[in-house]
Design a protein around this motif. Sequence first.
Motif, short mmCIF file in Angstrom:
data_model
loop_
_atom_site.label_atom_id
_atom_site.label_comp_id
_atom_site.label_asym_id
_atom_site.label_seq_id
_atom_site.Cartn_x
_atom_site.Cartn_y
_atom_site.Cartn_z
N THR A 80 0.81 -1.23 0.00
CA THR A 80 0.00 0.00 0.00
C THR A 80 0.84 1.27 0.00
N ARG A 84 0.05 6.10 -0.84
CA ARG A 84 0.02 7.22 0.09
C ARG A 84 0.05 8.55 -0.66
N ASN A 85 -0.79 9.46 -0.19
CA ASN A 85 -0.93 10.79 -0.79
C ASN A 85 -1.46 10.75 -2.22
N TRP A 89 -5.59 7.13 -1.17
CA TRP A 89 -5.25 7.49 0.21
C TRP A 89 -6.29 8.46 0.76
N GLU A 156 5.11 5.57 12.01
CA GLU A 156 4.67 6.30 10.82
C GLU A 156 3.40 7.08 11.14
N THR A 158 -0.60 8.00 10.04
CA THR A 158 -1.74 7.42 9.36
C THR A 158 -2.36 8.48 8.45
N CYS A 159 -3.44 8.12 7.79
CA CYS A 159 -4.14 9.09 6.95
C CYS A 159 -5.00 10.04 7.78
N CYS A 213 -4.53 3.13 5.16
CA CYS A 213 -4.37 4.20 6.15
C CYS A 213 -3.25 3.93 7.14
N ASP A 214 -2.76 2.68 7.17
CA ASP A 214 -1.73 2.24 8.12
C ASP A 214 -2.29 2.16 9.54
#
Length: 276
Positions: A80, A84-85, A89, A156, A158-159, A213-214
């Motif tokens: 995934t 990201r971004n 995402w 890290e 998340t979103c 989203c982690d």
Amino acid sequence: MTGTALRSAGATTLALLVALCGQALAQAGEARPEVTDPHFKIAPGYLKRSDLPNSLVLLGPPPEAGSAALARDEEARKATLPLRNTARWNLARTDADLAFPQAADNFSCALGVKIDSRQTPRLSAMMQKVLSDFGLSTYGVKNKYNRVRPFVVHNEATCRADQEAILRNDGSYPSGHTAAGWGWALVLAQISPEHADALLKRGIEFGQSRVICDAHWQSDVDAGRIMGAATVARLQTDPAFLADLKAAKAEVKAAKAKRPLPVSECAAEAAALSAQ
């Protein structure tokens, strides 16, 4: 309003919702569940706590360190990273919001009609009510293992930075968001069988948004789907739910005849989902 003020207001709102739901459960004469995510404390659901499916019976423990299952979780997370971004995402960020009306609107495009308190009030209210059932069904295992979330393990973001403080202290396994998303998809497929494939696909993607989203591991999401489906199965014997389901079917049918959702309004969501 500044960003700090907005975060403070949001925290105050969540705290108030927790307190209100605690009072509602006490008035209903039920033991207060040990729930650490305020999303699932907002209102009583259809089912008594004793009638919820038991995650301690239905699920095993989360993957152990060094196991093939944990390696699969890590591979799913790594897959995934390129998202990201991106638009996907951003959609995952929207899916993370379990507040209404956004939570219901996430399924409007798949249903083909706007889900909100104005056009489909019975359906919107039903989705809010079952949210508690779906979320609470996960907490037996969630509390037992209190699995650490991937964004914490890997240090890290998340979103949803605004949700991270809550998630750090809320067990990752199984995913309550996924239980809700998959449960909603199954119920909506009952309401509109002609849109079942689109609704179930959206329910799958709603769960995958948690990995993107982690906020959850893949095994959290897989287990969340089990609990969502188990809860829907149990709801099929609840008279109040069945009455609302029947009313929601008629409501959605009338809404589609009156004002189906234009495809153009769903173009951004469709593009995000197809760009993975």
